[in-house]
Design a protein around this motif. Sequence first.
Motif, PDB file in Angstrom:
ATOM      1  N   LYS A   1       5.867  39.253   1.438  1.00 49.38           N
ATOM      2  CA  LYS A   1       5.328  40.525   0.976  1.00 49.38           C
ATOM      3  C   LYS A   1       5.996  41.030  -0.296  1.00 49.38           C
ATOM      4  CE  LYS A   1       4.495  45.232   2.622  1.00 49.38           C
ATOM      5  NZ  LYS A   1       4.577  46.135   3.788  1.00 49.38           N
ATOM      6  N   ALA A   2       7.302  41.020  -0.361  1.00 48.22           N
ATOM      7  CA  ALA A   2       8.011  41.586  -1.512  1.00 48.22           C
ATOM      8  C   ALA A   2       7.633  40.882  -2.804  1.00 48.22           C
ATOM      9  CB  ALA A   2       9.517  41.505  -1.285  1.00 48.22           C
ATOM     10  N   ASP A   3       7.578  39.542  -2.771  1.00 51.03           N
ATOM     11  CA  ASP A   3       7.271  38.794  -3.990  1.00 51.03           C
ATOM     12  C   ASP A   3       5.821  38.996  -4.421  1.00 51.03           C
ATOM     13  OD1 ASP A   3       9.664  37.351  -4.894  1.00 51.03           O
ATOM     14  OD2 ASP A   3       9.618  36.454  -2.896  1.00 51.03           O
ATOM     15  N   TYR A   4       4.897  39.045  -3.455  1.00 49.69           N
ATOM     16  CA  TYR A   4       3.491  39.238  -3.825  1.00 49.69           C
ATOM     17  C   TYR A   4       3.228  40.661  -4.306  1.00 49.69           C
ATOM     18  CZ  TYR A   4       2.180  34.577  -2.334  1.00 49.69           C
ATOM     19  OH  TYR A   4       2.061  33.211  -2.242  1.00 49.69           O
ATOM     20  N   LEU A   5       3.967  41.643  -3.776  1.00 51.86           N
ATOM     21  CA  LEU A   5       3.840  42.998  -4.296  1.00 51.86           C
ATOM     22  C   LEU A   5       4.277  43.052  -5.756  1.00 51.86           C
ATOM     23  CD1 LEU A   5       4.995  45.500  -1.512  1.00 51.86           C
ATOM     24  CD2 LEU A   5       2.706  45.058  -2.366  1.00 51.86           C
ATOM     25  N   GLN A   6       5.332  42.315  -6.086  1.00 49.44           N
ATOM     26  CA  GLN A   6       5.769  42.266  -7.479  1.00 49.44           C
ATOM     27  C   GLN A   6       4.676  41.694  -8.380  1.00 49.44           C
ATOM     28  OE1 GLN A   6       9.447  40.044  -6.999  1.00 49.44           O
ATOM     29  NE2 GLN A   6      10.688  41.892  -7.268  1.00 49.44           N
ATOM     30  N   VAL A   7       3.990  40.663  -7.893  1.00 50.97           N
ATOM     31  CA  VAL A   7       2.896  40.065  -8.670  1.00 50.97           C
ATOM     32  C   VAL A   7       1.792  41.088  -8.903  1.00 50.97           C
ATOM     33  CG1 VAL A   7       1.068  38.329  -8.654  1.00 50.97           C
ATOM     34  CG2 VAL A   7       3.380  37.709  -7.905  1.00 50.97           C
ATOM     35  N   LEU A   8       1.355  41.754  -7.834  1.00 47.14           N
ATOM     36  CA  LEU A   8       0.235  42.691  -7.938  1.00 47.14           C
ATOM     37  C   LEU A   8       0.580  43.885  -8.813  1.00 47.14           C
ATOM     38  CD1 LEU A   8      -0.924  42.546  -4.208  1.00 47.14           C
ATOM     39  CD2 LEU A   8      -2.169  41.641  -6.183  1.00 47.14           C
ATOM     40  N   LEU A   9       1.790  44.409  -8.682  1.00 46.91           N
ATOM     41  CA  LEU A   9       2.198  45.546  -9.501  1.00 46.91           C
ATOM     42  C   LEU A   9       2.354  45.149 -10.966  1.00 46.91           C
ATOM     43  CD1 LEU A   9       4.743  47.212  -7.052  1.00 46.91           C
ATOM     44  CD2 LEU A   9       2.506  48.103  -7.731  1.00 46.91           C
ATOM     45  N   LYS A  10       2.792  43.933 -11.199  1.00 49.81           N
ATOM     46  CA  LYS A  10       2.848  43.418 -12.569  1.00 49.81           C
ATOM     47  C   LYS A  10       1.434  43.345 -13.151  1.00 49.81           C
ATOM     48  CE  LYS A  10       3.687  39.161 -15.182  1.00 49.81           C
ATOM     49  NZ  LYS A  10       4.063  37.730 -15.081  1.00 49.81           N
ATOM     50  N   TRP A  11       0.470  42.886 -12.337  1.00 53.68           N
ATOM     51  CA  TRP A  11      -0.902  42.745 -12.809  1.00 53.68           C
ATOM     52  C   TRP A  11      -1.530  44.086 -13.187  1.00 53.68           C
ATOM     53  CZ3 TRP A  11      -3.727  38.622  -9.253  1.00 53.68           C
ATOM     54  CH2 TRP A  11      -3.159  37.366  -9.489  1.00 53.68           C
ATOM     55  N   ILE A  12      -1.172  45.154 -12.467  1.00 52.94           N
ATOM     56  CA  ILE A  12      -1.783  46.446 -12.816  1.00 52.94           C
ATOM     57  C   ILE A  12      -1.118  47.082 -14.031  1.00 52.94           C
ATOM     58  CG2 ILE A  12      -2.489  46.846 -10.418  1.00 52.94           C
ATOM     59  CD1 ILE A  12      -0.386  49.074 -10.302  1.00 52.94           C
ATOM     60  N   GLY A  13      -0.112  46.424 -14.598  1.00 48.69           N
ATOM     61  CA  GLY A  13       0.452  46.860 -15.868  1.00 48.69           C
ATOM     62  C   GLY A  13       1.815  47.497 -15.813  1.00 48.69           C
ATOM     63  N   LEU A  14       2.465  47.490 -14.651  1.00 51.03           N
ATOM     64  CA  LEU A  14       3.806  48.071 -14.559  1.00 51.03           C
ATOM     65  C   LEU A  14       4.856  47.071 -15.060  1.00 51.03           C
ATOM     66  CD1 LEU A  14       3.529  49.866 -11.098  1.00 51.03           C
ATOM     67  CD2 LEU A  14       3.459  50.909 -13.367  1.00 51.03           C
ATOM     68  N   ASN A  15       5.955  47.583 -15.547  1.00 56.57           N
ATOM     69  CA  ASN A  15       7.013  46.747 -16.127  1.00 56.57           C
ATOM     70  C   ASN A  15       7.845  46.121 -15.004  1.00 56.57           C
ATOM     71  OD1 ASN A  15       8.720  45.519 -17.960  1.00 56.57           O
ATOM     72  ND2 ASN A  15       9.963  47.367 -18.274  1.00 56.57           N
ATOM     73  N   ILE A  16       7.261  45.102 -14.376  1.00 56.85           N
ATOM     74  CA  ILE A  16       7.893  44.436 -13.239  1.00 56.85           C
ATOM     75  C   ILE A  16       7.770  42.932 -13.450  1.00 56.85           C
ATOM     76  CG2 ILE A  16       7.699  43.986 -10.751  1.00 56.85           C
ATOM     77  CD1 ILE A  16       6.753  46.864 -10.408  1.00 56.85           C
ATOM     78  N   SER A  17       8.835  42.220 -13.221  1.00 56.55           N
ATOM     79  CA  SER A  17       8.791  40.758 -13.334  1.00 56.55           C
ATOM     80  C   SER A  17       8.407  40.159 -11.981  1.00 56.55           C
ATOM     81  CB  SER A  17      10.142  40.217 -13.788  1.00 56.55           C
ATOM     82  OG  SER A  17      11.155  40.571 -12.854  1.00 56.55           O
ATOM     83  N   ALA A  18       7.758  39.001 -12.034  1.00 56.67           N
ATOM     84  CA  ALA A  18       7.325  38.331 -10.802  1.00 56.67           C
ATOM     85  C   ALA A  18       7.553  36.839 -10.940  1.00 56.67           C
ATOM     86  CB  ALA A  18       5.854  38.627 -10.526  1.00 56.67           C
ATOM     87  N   LYS A  19       7.796  36.182  -9.818  1.00 57.73           N
ATOM     88  CA  LYS A  19       8.034  34.737  -9.817  1.00 57.73           C
ATOM     89  C   LYS A  19       6.723  33.992 -10.035  1.00 57.73           C
ATOM     90  CE  LYS A  19      11.961  35.182  -6.647  1.00 57.73           C
ATOM     91  NZ  LYS A  19      12.481  34.869  -5.295  1.00 57.73           N
ATOM     92  N   ASP A  20       6.785  33.000 -10.923  1.00 51.79           N
ATOM     93  CA  ASP A  20       5.572  32.277 -11.312  1.00 51.79           C
ATOM     94  C   ASP A  20       4.929  31.559 -10.131  1.00 51.79           C
ATOM     95  OD1 ASP A  20       3.813  31.268 -13.534  1.00 51.79           O
ATOM     96  OD2 ASP A  20       4.535  29.357 -12.734  1.00 51.79           O
ATOM     97  N   THR A  21       5.726  31.021  -9.203  1.00 55.51           N
ATOM     98  CA  THR A  21       5.146  30.277  -8.076  1.00 55.51           C
ATOM     99  C   THR A  21       4.253  31.170  -7.225  1.00 55.51           C
ATOM    100  OG1 THR A  21       7.177  30.732  -6.827  1.00 55.51           O
ATOM    101  CG2 THR A  21       7.008  28.601  -7.939  1.00 55.51           C
ATOM    102  N   PHE A  22       4.664  32.414  -7.013  1.00 55.32           N
ATOM    103  CA  PHE A  22       3.853  33.333  -6.213  1.00 55.32           C
ATOM    104  C   PHE A  22       2.608  33.783  -6.990  1.00 55.32           C
ATOM    105  CE2 PHE A  22       8.104  33.644  -4.404  1.00 55.32           C
ATOM    106  CZ  PHE A  22       7.829  33.492  -3.046  1.00 55.32           C
ATOM    107  N   GLU A  23       2.765  33.959  -8.286  1.00 54.53           N
ATOM    108  CA  GLU A  23       1.618  34.346  -9.112  1.00 54.53           C
ATOM    109  C   GLU A  23       0.566  33.237  -9.110  1.00 54.53           C
ATOM    110  OE1 GLU A  23       0.873  36.561 -13.409  1.00 54.53           O
ATOM    111  OE2 GLU A  23       2.860  35.800 -12.876  1.00 54.53           O
ATOM    112  N   GLN A  24       0.993  32.001  -9.234  1.00 56.06           N
ATOM    113  CA  GLN A  24       0.060  30.877  -9.245  1.00 56.06           C
ATOM    114  C   GLN A  24      -0.633  30.714  -7.886  1.00 56.06           C
ATOM    115  OE1 GLN A  24      -0.915  28.992 -11.932  1.00 56.06           O
ATOM    116  NE2 GLN A  24       0.244  30.599 -13.007  1.00 56.06           N
TER     117      GLN A  24
END
Length: 746
Positions: free
Chosen positions: A154-177
């Motif tokens: 959950k924590a890593d995928y939340l980072q991906v989704l929040l990054k996608w909506i434009g917030l200044n948050i980094s996310a791990k590429d494996t979870f994004e892919q």
Amino acid sequence: MNRPASIKEYRNRDLKLGIKSSLPHVKSTIALAILLWEADGRKAELSYSVEEQSKIGIDRSLFERFYDYCEPVMETNQIEKEIALRKVNDNQLFKSQLESLIVAFELVWRIAEVSYIDSNKPNSAERTGGKRFAKKLIFTSNMDIIHCLIESDKADYLQVLLKWIGLNISAKDTFEQSLLALLTALSEPAIFKMDNAGQELLFNQESIYSTALESGESVDIDGDKEAKGTLRILKSMLSDGMNPYLSYSRNTVQIQDANRERLDSYQKRVDTFLKLSQTKNSIASSSLGQNTLDNTSDSNAGDRSAEEQKEAFKRWMHSVRKDNGDPYSEFTIYSYLNQMENAYKTFLPYKSYTSIFQIQDVDSLKEYMNYLYNENGFEKFNQTAGNKACSCGLEKYKTFLVSTHQINYYSGFQYFKAHNRIVFGAPGTGKSYSLNNDATELLKNGGECERVTFHPDYSYASFVGTYKPVSCKDDEGKDSISYRFVPGPFLRVLVKALKRGCSNPTPCLLLIEEINRANVAAVFGDVFQLLDRDEHGVSEYPIQTSEDVKKYLNEELGELSGDFSTLRIPDNMFIWATMNSADQGVFPMDTAFKRRWEFQYIGINENDSDLNEKYVTFGSSEYRKRVEWNSLRKAINDYLAEQKINEDKQLGPYFISRSIVVPESGDIDEEQFAAVFKNKVIMYLFEDAAKQRQAKLFEGCEGRTLRYSEICNEFEKKGIYIFNTSITSQVKEVSQDSPQSAIGDN
């Protein structure tokens, strides 16, 4: 015993392949929808927005739940609540039109239905005006699939989704892919349309994969005409990098080199999935009945090229319905046509024809079908051709040919101007003149036109038709009175259009002058529904005809078969009108009526070039001046504008008739002009446009009289100097001795 309910029969989804709405930043839009669903407890339905003047924003209580759900990640990355709120409200969920969201959410990813909270609003309510209305999402089980992935970390995928909506948050590429791969899989059934050298090409992402893998080259997805519908969403998602196998640049798609081997295996899985998705309830009643809608036909068989006949059949397929009332989907129609053509290439052709669509009479088609159905190998071919798409298509094509000489609403006539059109502007801007020119252009190759002028007493009976007493001779030859149905201009033009739509179609035009001087809701009545036209210009929603109208149509259109129980406006009938909102006593038009028309505004100074250097002499003695009429008109208008008088109350170039101000002889008849100026221009300014500002406007009059007759007397003497100095100082004058030398300012 409690047993399952019978399987549901769902209506085919409208693919909306012709809609022009776009949706930028699709990745952030989908991401926010997922986050709001998760934050709200994964319910079936979510009313996510509230109206704020002409905009919409997130419901504040929903935002609090959203922030609480994401708070651990927000705090770790030091994201303030107000910054998050601004990012959320800046999302396309709140900024885009409903129809754009429908195409993305319902037809590409299939994660939710989108609708207005106010169910009475039509889907097209946001097309014009820039206003947005509160919306809700009704989710599908695809969201549960997404949830399973998110819950795995959950924590890593939340980072991906929040990054996608434009917030200044980094996310791990494996979870994004991983999330991109899942969303891509969900989008595989989506169908896209493009123009391919004038032909309609339907395709999906698997089509791109297989073409790119086989050719080893990039694939063009732009087509030869403007992108519409889901194709616009495809371009947006590829621009956002949402397909992990493909790269996108300048309307072309390429396989990412590192993913070529993975894509080869993935493409085969997608192909198998799509094959298994094409299911059919074999117990259900046949969807290929012989029913038609309104007995419409687009078959003027025998004299079309193969491509014209194919397009006519395709349009006809859009007009008919299955036994259960559902329309045929774009994909089904495409499958029918494609498999019919494939069979014609695979087996022996008919006579010397090169295309199945050169067969344009029923007997020849029956002869060909009899051969084909008994040909060795056809049964196997038909079984593997997408649920017998070939034989199903041939049966529908036969029905299409049988419908020859029926009422033909789809004549195939095309014109670049709108079918329903209102030209409006200030008095004298040349609205009628402009429409006359357009009518001449429309009818240059044949056709008919009828003109009618609306007025306050104009009625439905006058416009459509009614029974009236008519003089006649009785059996003994004596004068008598009988009653018969007398059509109005609408029915007369419609009948002419239907007659002219059967072969070599030509247009028929109904010109309505002063459309808003009558109560249009009462005049149009149920005909109002016919003004909603589809992309071909035919009424989308037919109306039931009365017995009187039905009898009249049968008499007038006896050569066409059909019971005329319902009625539409055909594609070769145009309704154009003029409107002057400045007139006194006009009736207001409601929004529902106006949105069915294309409005063209003619500006106050458009088309005035003919008036340049057209001079006329005003006044006597020391007041005698030779001035340019157009310059005087503009000076009066400038003053009216300064007084906050709307443009539609000002003077158009031809407020005085064109025949007077632009005479064939070249010189204005000054005596005639002066009379018209007094009786028309001064009267209009005095009684209407400047009624509340008479004293200031006619400041040059002796004693600033407020009597119209005295102003006219003053005009005989003072000419333009009856007006105030802010007007007279702007008028272009010429010397009496040298008419061509300018003294004043333009």
